[in-house]
Design an enzyme around this catalytic site. Structure first.
Site, PDB file in Angstrom:
ATOM      1  N   LYS A  75      44.879  39.433  30.345  1.00 46.19           N
ATOM      2  CA  LYS A  75      45.839  39.401  30.475  1.00 46.19           C
ATOM      3  C   LYS A  75      47.183  37.912  29.914  1.00 46.19           C
ATOM      4  O   LYS A  75      46.524  37.456  29.661  1.00 46.19           O
ATOM      5  CB  LYS A  75      46.237  38.971  32.121  1.00 46.19           C
ATOM      6  CG  LYS A  75      48.000  38.146  32.974  1.00 46.19           C
ATOM      7  CD  LYS A  75      47.358  38.197  34.410  1.00 46.19           C
ATOM      8  CE  LYS A  75      49.235  38.408  34.995  1.00 46.19           C
ATOM      9  NZ  LYS A  75      48.824  38.115  36.737  1.00 46.19           N
ATOM     10  N   SER A 150      50.793  41.306  39.981  1.00 46.40           N
ATOM     11  CA  SER A 150      51.209  41.190  38.555  1.00 46.40           C
ATOM     12  C   SER A 150      50.480  41.520  37.631  1.00 46.40           C
ATOM     13  O   SER A 150      51.086  41.159  36.179  1.00 46.40           O
ATOM     14  CB  SER A 150      52.265  39.363  38.124  1.00 46.40           C
ATOM     15  OG  SER A 150      50.632  38.858  38.584  1.00 46.40           O
ATOM     16  N   SER A 174      47.390  39.540  42.868  1.00 48.76           N
ATOM     17  CA  SER A 174      47.193  40.273  41.855  1.00 48.76           C
ATOM     18  C   SER A 174      46.299  40.877  41.310  1.00 48.76           C
ATOM     19  O   SER A 174      46.897  41.231  40.478  1.00 48.76           O
ATOM     20  CB  SER A 174      48.636  38.774  40.363  1.00 48.76           C
ATOM     21  OG  SER A 174      49.956  38.713  41.115  1.00 48.76           O
TER      22      SER A 174
HETATM   23  N1  GLN Z   1      52.649  39.398  44.190  1.00 51.48           N
HETATM   24  C1  GLN Z   1      52.964  37.980  44.488  1.00 51.48           C
HETATM   25  C2  GLN Z   1      54.032  37.620  43.853  1.00 51.48           C
HETATM   26  O1  GLN Z   1      54.705  38.001  43.413  1.00 51.48           O
HETATM   27  C3  GLN Z   1      51.627  37.907  44.001  1.00 51.48           C
HETATM   28  C4  GLN Z   1      51.800  37.501  42.479  1.00 51.48           C
HETATM   29  C5  GLN Z   1      50.254  37.096  42.203  1.00 51.48           C
HETATM   30  O2  GLN Z   1      48.975  37.475  43.001  1.00 51.48           O
HETATM   31  N2  GLN Z   1      50.449  36.383  40.934  1.00 51.48           N
HETATM   32  O3  GLN Z   1      54.394  35.991  44.200  1.00 51.48           O
END
Ligand code: GLN
Length: 481
Positions: A75, A150, A174
């Site tokens: 990532k 994400s 994410s």
């Molecule tokens: N969807 C969640 C957010 O927008 C989690 C994001 C994540 O785990 N990095 O914060």
């Protein structure tokens, strides 16, 4: 070579000398080049082929070991010396870190071949991968739909067979949510199990790196080479490495709060998965996690508060995007940050700064911290009675692109936040959790989440592996091969 190889399959191929690491890497690079999912920000062809050659030489010298010659992607939130680390932000679009993240170093030591860096929501903020400066990623099961976020690029790349596995990070879901949307397996380890050194920070009390792969067995292989104490990360835990657990007759808690408002068809699929676990000799037990409804609001206050301080470092002075010919220092800060960050990141900085401001600290930040403690206590109480907890990973299957995006001021950003209702509670409690495939609805994958007590990844993975020996949902692929 088969088009959707697993790590385990690649290791056997290499050990049997049925293909070389260079050949395997070339095959994966060809699939990446032919893909139009936009799952990669950077592809490192030359570096990958050089690493594959080194892996082949090592295998020739001393046989196959570790992850030698296994292609993976990182990532684009993990720092890689010599290769751009963008966090899918204009702010870091040309940033080259001077060092490798600990996760990157450990996996490199195990012999992996890094083929590239995957697309993501900007600074890991989002649930659809639509917040990327480099454009959205498509879900390989239906390219009109999002892969989740994400870690959307990592999940889509694994699901499409572009790589057998990838790294991700999970702050509030994410890893698990994109794994669920793309029909693959994803593990968020216990907070502290995997070093955060060199992982660009979003919300430091929640961020945790972990693997995405085609099976739970592969998650275990990757975790072995990602985990471990790191003196460079003060929150990294000094614990035993993940072992293998005994599996006799576990009790699996079904928290009633997670079924409220859930799509009936997903509820039925998760129920089926529970029945499979019963068939394996486990028991289903009704449990309650009474503060579940407060998890999402508490998470968005805490995560945004931490983000607002972490992202203060992007000031246009030391690194990252710098505005052209600033009039003075304030103008430099203002324009560098205005130009460098996207809309969702700015929203979080505003919300977080507000929640931490003198007049509102008690009303928002302190209250959110109190809720966090109650949510954690809910889990500790439940784990007094059960060994694991089974829930849906997401309230819906992969949604259409743009369906939940707040494109202008009149849009509601919290519609997207509601996607995280089942994943944020375990994040706030720091618990390990997996999402693994357990069925399909209208051709789209459904993920089940299994949550374990702190540092019980062994139990979590053992149950996930047993489930995958019993079912073949994880072996389905989005293309005819
Ligand atoms: N969807 C969640 C957010 O927008 C989690 C994001 C994540 O785990 N990095 O914060």
């Amino acid at each position: 070579m088969q088009p959707f190889p697993t790590i385990d399959g690649i290791r056997r191929t290499l050990a049997a000398k049925a293909a070389s690491a260079v050949e395997i890497t070339q095959a994966q690079l060809a699939r990446i080049a032919a893909s139009d999912l936009n799952s990669f920000v950077t592809v490192c062809e030359e570096d990958a082929l050089a690493a594959a050659q080194r892996a082949d030489a090592q295998i020739a010298r001393k046989g196959h070991a570790g992850l030698a010659g296994v292609p993976i992607a990182h990532k684009d939130v993990f720092c890689t010396a010599g290769v751009k680390t963008t966090c899918a932000s204009r702010m870091l679009a040309n940033f080259i870190a001077p060092y490798d993240a600990t996760v990157v170093t450990r996996l490199a030591d195990a012999g992996v071949v890094v083929v590239g860096k995957t697309n993501m929501d900007e600074f890991a903020m989002g649930s659809s991968n639509e917040n990327s400066h480099f454009g959205p990623v498509s879900n390989p099961w239906d390219t009109e739909r999002v892969p989740g976020g994400s870690s959307g690029g990592s999940a889509a790349a694994v699901a499409a067979g572009l790589v057998p596995a990838a790294t991700g990070t999970d702050t509030g879901g994410s890893i698990r949510q994109p794994a669920a949307f793309c029909g693959i397996s994803g593990l968020k380890p216990t907070y502290g199990r995997v070093s955060r050194h060199g992982m660009v920070a979003f919300a430091s009390s929640l961020d945790q790196g972990g693997p995405l792969a085609r099976s739970a067995a592969d998650l275990r292989l990757l975790l072995r080479h990602m985990e471990g104490h790191d003196p460079l990360d003060s929150t990294s835990a000094d614990v035993e490495p993940t072992g293998s657990a005994s599996l006799a007759g576990l009790s699996i808690g079904i928290p009633r709060e997670y079924w409220r408002g859930l799509d009936d068809r997903i509820a039925a699929v998760i129920d089926e998965a529970g029945a499979v676990l019963e068939g394996l000799g486990h028991r289903r037990v009704d449990v309650s996690l009474p503060h579940t409804a407060y998890a999402t609001p508490a998470y968005y206050v805490i995560a945004s508060a931490e983000a607002s301080t972490n992202l203060a470092r992007y000031d246009g002075v030391r690194y990252g995007h710098r505005a052209d010919s600033p009039a003075d220092l304030d103008d430099l800060y203002l324009r560098s940050r205005s130009e460098g960050f996207g809309a969702e990141v700015k929203r979080r900085i505003l919300v977080g700064t507000y929640a931490l401001s003198v007049g509102y600290y008690d009303a928002y930040y302190r209250k959110a911290q109190r809720l966090r403690r109650l949510i954690r206590q809910d889990f500790l109480d439940a784990f007094g009675a059960v060994d694991l907890i089974l829930t849906p990973a997401t309230p819906t299957t992969a949604f259409r692109k743009e369906a939940l995006q707040a494109v202008d001021e009149s849009g509601d950003p919290t519609a997207m936040y509601q996607q995280d209702i089942y994943t944020v509670p375990a994040s706030l409690a720091g618990l390990p959790a997996v999402s693994i495939p357990c069925g399909f609805i209208d051709g789209l994958p459904v993920g089940m989440q299994v949550i374990a007590p702190h540092f019980a990844e062994d139990r979590l993975l053992a149950v996930a592996e047993a489930f995958q020996r019993e079912t073949d949902w994880h072996a389905r692929t989005p293309e005819k091969s």
